[in-house]
Write a protein that holds these residues in place. Structure first.
Motif, PDB file in Angstrom:
ATOM      1  N   LEU A  36       0.870  -1.185   0.000  1.00  0.00           N
ATOM      2  CA  LEU A  36       0.000   0.000   0.000  1.00  0.00           C
ATOM      3  C   LEU A  36       0.902   1.228   0.000  1.00  0.00           C
ATOM      4  O   LEU A  36       1.853   1.297   0.797  1.00  0.00           O
ATOM      5  CB  LEU A  36      -0.879   0.036   1.254  1.00  0.00           C
ATOM      6  CG  LEU A  36      -1.749  -1.206   1.528  1.00  0.00           C
ATOM      7  CD1 LEU A  36      -2.543  -0.998   2.817  1.00  0.00           C
ATOM      8  CD2 LEU A  36      -2.682  -1.492   0.352  1.00  0.00           C
ATOM      9  N   SER A  46      12.731   7.504  -4.388  1.00  0.00           N
ATOM     10  CA  SER A  46      13.602   6.499  -5.000  1.00  0.00           C
ATOM     11  C   SER A  46      13.771   6.734  -6.499  1.00  0.00           C
ATOM     12  O   SER A  46      14.832   6.465  -7.063  1.00  0.00           O
ATOM     13  CB  SER A  46      13.034   5.098  -4.760  1.00  0.00           C
ATOM     14  OG  SER A  46      12.951   4.852  -3.380  1.00  0.00           O
ATOM     15  N   ALA A  99      20.276   8.933  -7.974  1.00  0.00           N
ATOM     16  CA  ALA A  99      21.219   9.088  -9.100  1.00  0.00           C
ATOM     17  C   ALA A  99      21.376   7.860 -10.028  1.00  0.00           C
ATOM     18  O   ALA A  99      21.450   8.068 -11.230  1.00  0.00           O
ATOM     19  CB  ALA A  99      22.581   9.561  -8.588  1.00  0.00           C
ATOM     20  N   ALA A 100      21.425   6.642  -9.698  1.00  0.00           N
ATOM     21  CA  ALA A 100      21.639   6.052  -8.396  1.00  0.00           C
ATOM     22  C   ALA A 100      22.868   5.159  -8.491  1.00  0.00           C
ATOM     23  O   ALA A 100      22.885   4.171  -9.173  1.00  0.00           O
ATOM     24  CB  ALA A 100      20.431   5.207  -7.980  1.00  0.00           C
ATOM     25  N   CYS A 125       7.766   0.668   5.370  1.00  0.00           N
ATOM     26  CA  CYS A 125       8.845   1.159   4.491  1.00  0.00           C
ATOM     27  C   CYS A 125       8.426   2.521   3.947  1.00  0.00           C
ATOM     28  O   CYS A 125       8.536   2.775   2.736  1.00  0.00           O
ATOM     29  CB  CYS A 125       9.090   0.200   3.340  1.00  0.00           C
ATOM     30  SG  CYS A 125       9.506  -1.476   3.841  1.00  0.00           S
ATOM     31  N   GLY A 141       9.682   5.471   4.441  1.00  0.00           N
ATOM     32  CA  GLY A 141      10.716   6.501   4.279  1.00  0.00           C
ATOM     33  C   GLY A 141      10.421   7.687   5.183  1.00  0.00           C
ATOM     34  O   GLY A 141      10.158   7.532   6.390  1.00  0.00           O
ATOM     35  N   LEU A 165       5.147  10.205  10.375  1.00  0.00           N
ATOM     36  CA  LEU A 165       3.736   9.989  10.713  1.00  0.00           C
ATOM     37  C   LEU A 165       3.483   8.513  11.055  1.00  0.00           C
ATOM     38  O   LEU A 165       2.901   8.192  12.091  1.00  0.00           O
ATOM     39  CB  LEU A 165       2.873  10.413   9.514  1.00  0.00           C
ATOM     40  CG  LEU A 165       1.370  10.169   9.622  1.00  0.00           C
ATOM     41  CD1 LEU A 165       0.764  11.117  10.663  1.00  0.00           C
ATOM     42  CD2 LEU A 165       0.699  10.410   8.272  1.00  0.00           C
ATOM     43  N   HIS A 205      16.866   5.296   5.364  1.00  0.00           N
ATOM     44  CA  HIS A 205      18.047   4.886   4.589  1.00  0.00           C
ATOM     45  C   HIS A 205      18.873   6.061   4.071  1.00  0.00           C
ATOM     46  O   HIS A 205      19.878   5.856   3.386  1.00  0.00           O
ATOM     47  CB  HIS A 205      17.620   4.003   3.415  1.00  0.00           C
ATOM     48  CG  HIS A 205      17.077   2.663   3.833  1.00  0.00           C
ATOM     49  ND1 HIS A 205      15.952   2.527   4.603  1.00  0.00           N
ATOM     50  CD2 HIS A 205      17.504   1.403   3.583  1.00  0.00           C
ATOM     51  CE1 HIS A 205      15.712   1.235   4.814  1.00  0.00           C
ATOM     52  NE2 HIS A 205      16.645   0.534   4.201  1.00  0.00           N
ATOM     53  N   ALA A 259      21.278   6.490   0.871  1.00  0.00           N
ATOM     54  CA  ALA A 259      21.797   5.182   0.453  1.00  0.00           C
ATOM     55  C   ALA A 259      20.695   4.123   0.340  1.00  0.00           C
ATOM     56  O   ALA A 259      20.964   2.933   0.520  1.00  0.00           O
ATOM     57  CB  ALA A 259      22.867   4.726   1.443  1.00  0.00           C
TER      58      ALA A 259
HETATM   59  C1  LIG Z   1      18.946  13.617  -5.369  1.00  0.00           C
HETATM   60  C2  LIG Z   1      19.071  12.265  -4.727  1.00  0.00           C
HETATM   61  C3  LIG Z   1      20.078  11.401  -5.114  1.00  0.00           C
HETATM   62  C4  LIG Z   1      20.196  10.152  -4.512  1.00  0.00           C
HETATM   63  N1  LIG Z   1      21.179   9.323  -4.954  1.00  0.00           N
HETATM   64  C5  LIG Z   1      21.310   8.098  -4.391  1.00  0.00           C
HETATM   65  C6  LIG Z   1      22.303   7.216  -4.848  1.00  0.00           C
HETATM   66  O1  LIG Z   1      23.072   7.532  -5.765  1.00  0.00           O
HETATM   67  N2  LIG Z   1      22.390   5.985  -4.252  1.00  0.00           N
HETATM   68  C7  LIG Z   1      21.558   5.597  -3.252  1.00  0.00           C
HETATM   69  O2  LIG Z   1      21.687   4.477  -2.756  1.00  0.00           O
HETATM   70  N3  LIG Z   1      20.601   6.429  -2.793  1.00  0.00           N
HETATM   71  C8  LIG Z   1      20.460   7.668  -3.330  1.00  0.00           C
HETATM   72  N4  LIG Z   1      19.511   8.528  -2.860  1.00  0.00           N
HETATM   73  C9  LIG Z   1      18.727   8.158  -1.673  1.00  0.00           C
HETATM   74  C10 LIG Z   1      17.544   7.293  -2.012  1.00  0.00           C
HETATM   75  O3  LIG Z   1      16.778   7.911  -3.010  1.00  0.00           O
HETATM   76  C11 LIG Z   1      16.703   7.071  -0.755  1.00  0.00           C
HETATM   77  O4  LIG Z   1      17.489   6.560   0.287  1.00  0.00           O
HETATM   78  C12 LIG Z   1      15.603   6.067  -1.062  1.00  0.00           C
HETATM   79  O5  LIG Z   1      14.826   6.520  -2.138  1.00  0.00           O
HETATM   80  C13 LIG Z   1      14.701   5.799   0.136  1.00  0.00           C
HETATM   81  O6  LIG Z   1      13.786   4.833  -0.296  1.00  0.00           O
HETATM   82  P1  LIG Z   1      12.473   4.506   0.504  1.00  0.00           P
HETATM   83  O7  LIG Z   1      11.809   3.403  -0.238  1.00  0.00           O
HETATM   84  O8  LIG Z   1      12.789   4.329   1.947  1.00  0.00           O
HETATM   85  O9  LIG Z   1      11.602   5.853   0.436  1.00  0.00           O
HETATM   86  P2  LIG Z   1      10.724   6.478  -0.735  1.00  0.00           P
HETATM   87  O10 LIG Z   1      11.288   6.235  -2.062  1.00  0.00           O
HETATM   88  O11 LIG Z   1      10.495   7.897  -0.320  1.00  0.00           O
HETATM   89  O12 LIG Z   1       9.350   5.689  -0.643  1.00  0.00           O
HETATM   90  C14 LIG Z   1       8.495   5.861   0.474  1.00  0.00           C
HETATM   91  C15 LIG Z   1       7.169   5.218   0.166  1.00  0.00           C
HETATM   92  O13 LIG Z   1       6.338   5.334   1.341  1.00  0.00           O
HETATM   93  C16 LIG Z   1       5.080   5.842   0.939  1.00  0.00           C
HETATM   94  N5  LIG Z   1       4.402   6.578   1.996  1.00  0.00           N
HETATM   95  C17 LIG Z   1       4.896   7.571   2.762  1.00  0.00           C
HETATM   96  N6  LIG Z   1       3.922   8.058   3.554  1.00  0.00           N
HETATM   97  C18 LIG Z   1       2.792   7.355   3.269  1.00  0.00           C
HETATM   98  C19 LIG Z   1       1.453   7.392   3.750  1.00  0.00           C
HETATM   99  N7  LIG Z   1       1.056   8.274   4.654  1.00  0.00           N
HETATM  100  N8  LIG Z   1       0.570   6.509   3.226  1.00  0.00           N
HETATM  101  C20 LIG Z   1       0.926   5.612   2.301  1.00  0.00           C
HETATM  102  N9  LIG Z   1       2.187   5.541   1.801  1.00  0.00           N
HETATM  103  C21 LIG Z   1       3.100   6.404   2.287  1.00  0.00           C
HETATM  104  C22 LIG Z   1       5.428   6.767  -0.221  1.00  0.00           C
HETATM  105  O14 LIG Z   1       4.268   7.098  -0.952  1.00  0.00           O
HETATM  106  C23 LIG Z   1       6.413   5.898  -0.981  1.00  0.00           C
HETATM  107  O15 LIG Z   1       5.725   4.964  -1.780  1.00  0.00           O
HETATM  108  C24 LIG Z   1      19.324   9.766  -3.468  1.00  0.00           C
HETATM  109  C25 LIG Z   1      18.303  10.633  -3.091  1.00  0.00           C
HETATM  110  C26 LIG Z   1      18.164  11.865  -3.702  1.00  0.00           C
HETATM  111  C27 LIG Z   1      17.047  12.769  -3.272  1.00  0.00           C
END
Ligand SMILES: Cc1cc2nc3c(=O)[nH]c(=O)nc-3n(C[C@H](O)[C@H](O)[C@H](O)COP(=O)(O)OP(=O)(O)OC[C@H]3O[C@@H](n4cnc5c(N)ncnc54)[C@H](O)[C@@H]3O)c2cc1C
Length: 303
Positions: free
Chosen positions: A30, A40, A44-45, A167, A169, A174, A283, A286
């Motif tokens: 969800l 995500s 860059a990544a 997960c 992020g 919240l 995370h 990274a």
């Molecule tokens: C410019 C930039 C460059 C980067 N470069 C790198 C890189 O080179 N290498 C690397 O390893 N990492 C890199 N990162 C870091 C990486 O993007 C993050 O660490 C990663 O995306 C985190 O993933 P995540 O799945 O935890 O969070 P997210 O991708 O933010 O996903 C979170 C999910 O939770 C959901 N969610 C949140 N709140 C709710 C809610 N209330 N109800 C339902 N769903 C919800 C969101 O909708 C989403 O689907 C970079 C980040 C940025 C901004």
């Protein structure tokens, strides 16, 4: 086998979902934002342990992910490639704390002007939109589902699920009431490919140049506590100036687009089971780098 709800469809949520499905669990994802709309998708990544702690756990997670990406690089649909590049420094360095996570790392002597040290290594470069599409199709192929849903809290385990995996992020502020996870804003500029086949990184900027098949990702910024997701033209100009000083070939590259993402940074990445909830968030810079390592740990915690 357990019925599991995973909250979040970024790289962390989808990787956990794949691992849980592979173990035979019944998993529904969800998420408020679908994979291509997440932070995500902006990454860059490059595989690199940036803004994520603690060092010992991050090194282990990053090492397992590296190994997994080496395997995925053999499958063209994934968007994963192994690319050689160099991290540069203005002062002499010791080996990095995450040295054990990469198979080899060579001291570089052919450095751009102004730099006194550097190391060259081969690392996975992941074309995120393509990779997220591949991850989602892997989830669906294994029988999982991805549904858009904006939640005001974690769904309670019991009714629809035995275990809930958080997960979310940055949304964990919240979802888990955790104010220690904060945004660290990153802005990037996409420019056209000009024949670049290796990556460059100067963490001090941070300045990074990551070549992909059809474009180059140029970064960046890391502004803690900054929530704006609107690209700043002035910041883009500064990013390009820094990157061109490091990689002069970029001077002739046409700008294609601008993006901003908010990294979910926490004092330590949280991978922990509390009752029927498994948390996996924070995370930082990274998420891609650690994704398979933390997914394996989540799968073990679900049991
Ligand atoms: C410019 C930039 C460059 C980067 N470069 C790198 C890189 O080179 N290498 C690397 O390893 N990492 C890199 N990162 C870091 C990486 O993007 C993050 O660490 C990663 O995306 C985190 O993933 P995540 O799945 O935890 O969070 P997210 O991708 O933010 O996903 C979170 C999910 O939770 C959901 N969610 C949140 N709140 C709710 C809610 N209330 N109800 C339902 N769903 C919800 C969101 O909708 C989403 O689907 C970079 C980040 C940025 C901004």
């Amino acid at each position: 086998m357990a019925r599991v709800i995973v909250v979040g469809a970024g790289v962390v949520g989808l990787s956990c979902t794949v691992r849980l499905l592979e173990r035979g669990h019944d998993v529904a994802v969800l998420a408020r934002d679908l994979p291509l709309e997440t932070t995500s998708a902006v990454a860059a990544a490059i595989w690199y342990p940036y803004r994520a702690l603690p060092q010992d756990r991050v090194t282990a997670w990053a090492g397992s992910s590296y190994a997994e990406f080496v395997g995925l690089a053999g499958e063209p649909d994934t968007g994963v490639r192994m690319v050689t590049g160099t991290e540069v420094f203005r002062q002499r360095q010791r080996d990095p704390w995450w040295r054990a996570a990469v198979p080899s790392l060579d001291r570089e002597t052919a450095l751009p002007g102004g730099y006194t040290d550097g190391w060259t290594f081969v690392t996975p470069v992941v074309e995120m939109p393509r990779y997220l599409r591949w991850l989602r199709s892997r989830v669906e192929e294994l029988g999982g589902t991805v549904t858009r849903m904006n939640l005001s809290g974690l769904p309670p385990a019991g009714n629809g699920a035995d275990v809930v995996v958080n997960c979310a992020g940055l949304g964990s502020r919240l979802m888990a009431g955790d104010r220690s996870v904060v945004p660290v804003r990153g802005q990037v500029v996409y420019v056209e490919q000009v024949g670049l086949d290796r990556w460059w990184l100067d963490s001090a900027g941070p300045t990074y140049v990551v070549p992909r098949a059809h474009d180059i990702v140029v970064g960046g910024t890391d502004d803690e506590g900054e929530w704006s997701r609107t690209p700043s033209p002035e910041t883009a100009r500064q990013i390009l100036a820094r990157a061109t000083a490091l990689v002069p070939e970029l001077a002739k590259a046409r700008v294609l687009r601008h993006k901003v993402g908010l990294r979910p940074v926490r004092p330590g990445v949280r991978v922990e089971r509390v009752g029927d909830v498994v948390h996996c968030y924070g995370h930082g810079g990274a998420g891609v780098t650690l994704s398979w390592g933390t997914a394996d740990e989540v799968a073990a915690l679900v049991g």
